[in-house]
Design a protein around this motif. Structure first.
Motif, PDB file in Angstrom:
ATOM      1  N   ILE A   1       0.836  -1.197   0.000  1.00 52.95           N
ATOM      2  CA  ILE A   1       0.000   0.000   0.000  1.00 52.95           C
ATOM      3  C   ILE A   1       0.874   1.251   0.000  1.00 52.95           C
ATOM      4  O   ILE A   1       1.834   1.351   0.762  1.00 52.95           O
ATOM      5  CB  ILE A   1      -0.946   0.006   1.218  1.00 52.95           C
ATOM      6  CG1 ILE A   1      -1.977  -1.124   1.078  1.00 52.95           C
ATOM      7  CG2 ILE A   1      -1.662   1.351   1.344  1.00 52.95           C
ATOM      8  CD1 ILE A   1      -2.887  -1.281   2.277  1.00 52.95           C
TER       9      ILE A   1
ATOM     10  N   THR B   1      -2.557   4.093  -3.532  1.00 53.02           N
ATOM     11  CA  THR B   1      -3.402   2.897  -3.569  1.00 53.02           C
ATOM     12  C   THR B   1      -4.854   3.280  -3.326  1.00 53.02           C
ATOM     13  O   THR B   1      -5.170   3.933  -2.336  1.00 53.02           O
ATOM     14  CB  THR B   1      -2.959   1.877  -2.513  1.00 53.02           C
ATOM     15  OG1 THR B   1      -1.564   1.599  -2.667  1.00 53.02           O
ATOM     16  CG2 THR B   1      -3.746   0.589  -2.669  1.00 53.02           C
ATOM     17  N   LYS B   2      -5.724   2.866  -4.235  1.00 52.18           N
ATOM     18  CA  LYS B   2      -7.148   3.166  -4.086  1.00 52.18           C
ATOM     19  C   LYS B   2      -8.012   1.921  -3.969  1.00 52.18           C
ATOM     20  O   LYS B   2      -9.042   1.935  -3.298  1.00 52.18           O
ATOM     21  CB  LYS B   2      -7.653   4.006  -5.263  1.00 52.18           C
ATOM     22  CG  LYS B   2      -9.130   4.373  -5.149  1.00 52.18           C
ATOM     23  CD  LYS B   2      -9.648   5.141  -6.351  1.00 52.18           C
ATOM     24  CE  LYS B   2      -9.376   6.617  -6.211  1.00 52.18           C
ATOM     25  NZ  LYS B   2     -10.065   7.383  -7.309  1.00 52.18           N
TER      26      LYS B   2
ATOM     27  N   VAL C   1      -7.997  -2.978   4.890  1.00 51.49           N
ATOM     28  CA  VAL C   1      -8.758  -2.190   3.909  1.00 51.49           C
ATOM     29  C   VAL C   1      -9.430  -1.001   4.583  1.00 51.49           C
ATOM     30  O   VAL C   1      -9.368   0.131   4.081  1.00 51.49           O
ATOM     31  CB  VAL C   1      -9.806  -3.091   3.213  1.00 51.49           C
ATOM     32  CG1 VAL C   1     -10.838  -2.252   2.475  1.00 51.49           C
ATOM     33  CG2 VAL C   1      -9.117  -4.044   2.251  1.00 51.49           C
TER      34      VAL C   1
ATOM     35  N   LEU D   1      -9.681   1.900   1.610  1.00 47.76           N
ATOM     36  CA  LEU D   1      -9.622   1.458   0.222  1.00 47.76           C
ATOM     37  C   LEU D   1     -11.001   1.021  -0.277  1.00 47.76           C
ATOM     38  O   LEU D   1     -11.866   0.633   0.509  1.00 47.76           O
ATOM     39  CB  LEU D   1      -8.663   0.268   0.071  1.00 47.76           C
ATOM     40  CG  LEU D   1      -7.226   0.456   0.558  1.00 47.76           C
ATOM     41  CD1 LEU D   1      -6.446  -0.826   0.328  1.00 47.76           C
ATOM     42  CD2 LEU D   1      -6.562   1.629  -0.143  1.00 47.76           C
TER      43      LEU D   1
END
Length: 404
Positions: free
Chosen positions: A170, A174-175, A202, A207
């Motif tokens: 990450i 980072t999406k 997450v 994310l």
């Protein structure tokens, strides 16, 4: 075509989208096309059920056609079908989605993945993709402008991606985490405790998740006893997850091209726009068939799952006996034997196996960097053909070892 015209076309082709030109053709389709030109080929290459779609599905679609139901449906799909999908997700996974605005019926799961990526990604957003994975994941993310970051998985860890694997990759760009379990090509299934740890990472990093669960109805052994764990059913995940499913695999409806996506309304609103402009609506006939599948074909779905399970045991045991160590798949209808003992690349093994023994498989390298040294074998074909394929693969393996 005249030479000058062909030359012009080739010159102009060099000016086409770099995003598209940089992506290689599908490694799966290439072997399938070669196999189609040969006689006596046993295909373990394409992930397509050998079953005909259950009778209630075909009969409902035929009746719809005879009744003149050939116009567009609502962009989101038939309300009855969306209600049925919502009911199935609630029944199976205790997930609640509003059929009015949180479920969209798509042209296969592939369209659902495409519009989700278009909706979630901006140029240069990073997408974490555990691999080996289905061949379209990386290219679709690239088509949407994303940057793919591969997350390797390993046989010694049952090809499960872990929270630490994800966390270590990450960055501030980072999406999205792209998950595909039960997995194609390995047959791996993520266990609840692993998923819970992933969910914590997450949520911590805020994310999105795109969860391809097209094989959710095809799990076996202990995984069947535990039950498939749908990603959005975990704490903190439904609000950030696009769930993708469909009818191609579990319902043997590949040619109907019918899938769906489910997501909270604020996310679905954006998928809806992409869907509107790309396809208008999924085929009406296929939607009618899918509705009948949910309502009337559950027994057939289970019968097919049991048949795949018997085939799974045959091919895994046979490949292990042939000296090709094979991780035991718990989902989908693929196994992923280790072919490193043959001293050839996965591409070489797949080519020679097709040419010399007329068995079509797919090189593991087609599914990501970690796939090298493996071969994907689909057991979505009849048991007698699987038994014969195992005999041919065993003969081939013995021959190659003797060459050394």
């Amino acid at each position: 075509m005249e030479a000058t015209t062909l030359d012009t076309a080739e010159r102009l082709a060099g000016r086409l989208s770099e995003r598209i030109r940089s992506v290689p053709p599908s490694g799966i389709r290439r072997f399938f096309e070669i196999a189609a030109t040969m006689d006596d080929v046993i295909s373990l290459g394409i992930g397509e059920p050998d079953f005909v779609s259950p009778a209630p599905i075909i009969e409902a679609a035929q009746a719809g056609l005879e009744a003149g139901k050939t116009s567009y449906t609502a962009n989101l799909g038939l309300m009855e079908l969306r209600e049925a999908i919502a009911g199935e997700l609630d029944r199976l996974y205790d997930l609640q989605y509003a059929p009015q605005n949180e479920i969209i019926v798509t042209v296969g799961a592939s369209e659902a993945l495409t519009i989700a990526l278009l909706a979630m990604l901006d140029p240069d957003d990073e997408v974490l993709i555990p691999e080996p994975c289905f061949v379209c994941y990386g290219p679709l993310a690239q088509f949407a402008g994303g940057k793919v970051v591969w997350v390797p998985t390993r046989a010694e860890n049952d090809f499960q991606v872990t929270a630490d694997d994800i966390r270590s990759r990450i960055t501030d760009k980072t999406k999205l985490l792209f998950l595909g379990y039960p997995n194609n090509p390995t047959g791996a299934v993520l266990r609840r405790d692993t998923l819970e740890e992933i969910a914590e990472v997450v949520v911590e990093h805020d994310l999105f998740v795109l969860s391809d669960e097209i094989y959710d109805r095809l799990v076996y052994g202990e995984a069947f006893e535990r039950g498939h764990v749908s990603v959005p059913s975990l704490p903190g995940m439904q609000e950030r997850t696009v769930l993708v499913g469909g009818f191609s695999k579990g319902y043997a409806m590949t040619g109907w091209r019918i899938g769906y996506a489910a997501a909270p309304k604020p996310i679905m609103d954006q998928l809806y726009k992409a869907h509107q402009y790309v396809v208008m609506s999924a085929p009406t006939m296929a939607q009618i068939g899918a509705l009948a599948g949910i309502r009337e074909a559950q027994g057939a779905v289970e019968e097919m799952r049991q048949a795949y399970d018997a085939r799974r045991r045959t091919i895994v045991d046979g490949l292990n006996a042939a000296g090709l160590p094979t991780f035991e798949p718990e989902g989908a209808f693929y196994c992923f034997p280790d072919i490193t003992s043959l001293g050839l690349s996965s591409e070489e093994v797949a080519q020679r196996l097709l040419q010399e023994e007329h068995v079509a498989c797919v090189p593991g390298s087609a599914f990501g960097p970690s796939g090298e040294g493996y071969l994907r074998c689909s057991y979505a074909t009849a048991l007698p053909q699987i038994e014969e394929a195992v005999r041919r693969i065993t003969r081939f393996a013995d021959k190659v070892r003797n060459e050394g």
